[in-house]
Design a protein around this motif. Structure first.
Motif, mmCIF file in Angstrom:
data_model
loop_
_atom_site.group_PDB
_atom_site.id
_atom_site.type_symbol
_atom_site.label_atom_id
_atom_site.label_comp_id
_atom_site.label_asym_id
_atom_site.label_seq_id
_atom_site.Cartn_x
_atom_site.Cartn_y
_atom_site.Cartn_z
ATOM 1 N N MET A 19 0.807 -1.202 0.000
ATOM 2 C CA MET A 19 0.000 0.000 0.000
ATOM 3 C C MET A 19 0.853 1.270 0.000
ATOM 4 O O MET A 19 0.557 2.180 -0.766
ATOM 5 C CB MET A 19 -0.961 -0.044 1.191
ATOM 6 C CG MET A 19 -1.937 1.062 1.201
ATOM 7 S SD MET A 19 -3.120 0.848 -0.125
ATOM 8 C CE MET A 19 -4.226 2.143 0.210
ATOM 9 N N PRO A 20 1.902 1.384 0.844
ATOM 10 C CA PRO A 20 2.712 2.613 0.818
ATOM 11 C C PRO A 20 3.421 2.818 -0.523
ATOM 12 O O PRO A 20 3.653 3.946 -0.933
ATOM 13 C CB PRO A 20 3.725 2.417 1.930
ATOM 14 C CG PRO A 20 3.154 1.384 2.820
ATOM 15 C CD PRO A 20 2.294 0.528 1.955
ATOM 16 N N VAL A 21 3.746 1.722 -1.223
ATOM 17 C CA VAL A 21 4.410 1.844 -2.519
ATOM 18 C C VAL A 21 3.471 2.506 -3.528
ATOM 19 O O VAL A 21 3.889 3.338 -4.322
ATOM 20 C CB VAL A 21 4.871 0.458 -3.019
ATOM 21 C CG1 VAL A 21 5.446 0.546 -4.417
ATOM 22 C CG2 VAL A 21 5.856 -0.162 -2.060
ATOM 23 N N ILE A 22 2.199 2.181 -3.438
ATOM 24 C CA ILE A 22 1.215 2.780 -4.337
ATOM 25 C C ILE A 22 1.077 4.270 -4.050
ATOM 26 O O ILE A 22 1.006 5.094 -4.973
ATOM 27 C CB ILE A 22 -0.142 2.059 -4.222
ATOM 28 C CG1 ILE A 22 -0.007 0.630 -4.743
ATOM 29 C CG2 ILE A 22 -1.229 2.804 -4.986
ATOM 30 C CD1 ILE A 22 -1.226 -0.226 -4.536
ATOM 31 N N LEU A 23 1.063 4.647 -2.773
ATOM 32 C CA LEU A 23 0.969 6.065 -2.415
ATOM 33 C C LEU A 23 2.193 6.841 -2.890
ATOM 34 O O LEU A 23 2.065 7.970 -3.367
ATOM 35 C CB LEU A 23 0.794 6.210 -0.907
ATOM 36 C CG LEU A 23 -0.536 5.723 -0.337
ATOM 37 C CD1 LEU A 23 -0.534 5.855 1.180
ATOM 38 C CD2 LEU A 23 -1.681 6.491 -0.942
ATOM 39 N N ILE A 24 3.363 6.250 -2.778
ATOM 40 C CA ILE A 24 4.581 6.909 -3.261
ATOM 41 C C ILE A 24 4.531 7.061 -4.776
ATOM 42 O O ILE A 24 4.874 8.112 -5.326
ATOM 43 C CB ILE A 24 5.833 6.128 -2.813
ATOM 44 C CG1 ILE A 24 5.992 6.236 -1.296
ATOM 45 C CG2 ILE A 24 7.081 6.636 -3.526
ATOM 46 C CD1 ILE A 24 7.069 5.343 -0.724
ATOM 47 N N LEU A 25 4.073 6.029 -5.457
ATOM 48 C CA LEU A 25 3.961 6.076 -6.911
ATOM 49 C C LEU A 25 2.959 7.146 -7.350
ATOM 50 O O LEU A 25 3.217 7.895 -8.302
ATOM 51 C CB LEU A 25 3.556 4.709 -7.453
ATOM 52 C CG LEU A 25 3.511 4.576 -8.967
ATOM 53 C CD1 LEU A 25 4.891 4.788 -9.561
ATOM 54 C CD2 LEU A 25 2.975 3.213 -9.353
ATOM 55 N N VAL A 26 1.832 7.253 -6.663
ATOM 56 C CA VAL A 26 0.831 8.279 -6.975
ATOM 57 C C VAL A 26 1.424 9.666 -6.747
ATOM 58 O O VAL A 26 1.214 10.585 -7.557
ATOM 59 C CB VAL A 26 -0.453 8.070 -6.137
ATOM 60 C CG1 VAL A 26 -1.365 9.273 -6.207
ATOM 61 C CG2 VAL A 26 -1.175 6.822 -6.588
ATOM 62 N N ASN A 27 2.205 9.835 -5.662
ATOM 63 C CA ASN A 27 2.832 11.123 -5.377
ATOM 64 C C ASN A 27 3.822 11.505 -6.476
ATOM 65 O O ASN A 27 3.862 12.655 -6.908
ATOM 66 C CB ASN A 27 3.524 11.080 -4.015
ATOM 67 C CG ASN A 27 3.940 12.446 -3.550
ATOM 68 O OD1 ASN A 27 3.358 13.444 -3.942
ATOM 69 N ND2 ASN A 27 4.955 12.491 -2.709
#
Length: 77
Positions: free
Chosen positions: A1-9
Motif C-alpha cells: 500500500m505505501p508503494v502505491i501512495l509513493i507512486l501516486v505522489n
C-alpha cells in the motif's frame, strides 16, 4: 500500500512539473518542489509564478528586421 501512495505522489509531481514547464521555475523546479512538499503546493506555485516570456515579446520589429530591446527598456516594463 505505501508503494502505491509513493507512486501516486511521483506521478502527481510529474504532472505538476509538466504543467509548470513554461513557468519561471520550469519543469524540474516544479517537479522537485511538488515532490519535496506536496503536489498541491506545487500546483499553487504554478498559479503564483509568472509565465516565461517568449522571444517574440522580447523583440520589436523595425521595417521587417527584429531589433532586441535594451536592458533598460526591459526593466521599465
Amino acid at each position: 500500500m505505501p508503494v502505491i501512495l509513493i507512486l501516486v505522489n511521483v506521478v502527481l509531481a510529474y504532472l505538476v512539473g509538466f504543467l509548470g514547464r513554461n513557468r519561471r521555475l520550469g519543469f524540474w523546479g516544479h517537479f522537485f518542489c511538488s515532490l519535496l512538499l506536496t503536489p498541491v503546493i506545487g500546483f499553487l506555485l504554478i498559479v503564483a509564478t509568472d509565465p516565461v516570456r517568449e522571444e517574440k515579446e522580447k523583440t520589436k520589429r523595425i521595417k521587417g528586421k527584429a531589433v532586441f530591446k535594451s536592458a533598460q527598456e526591459n526593466e521599465t516594463e
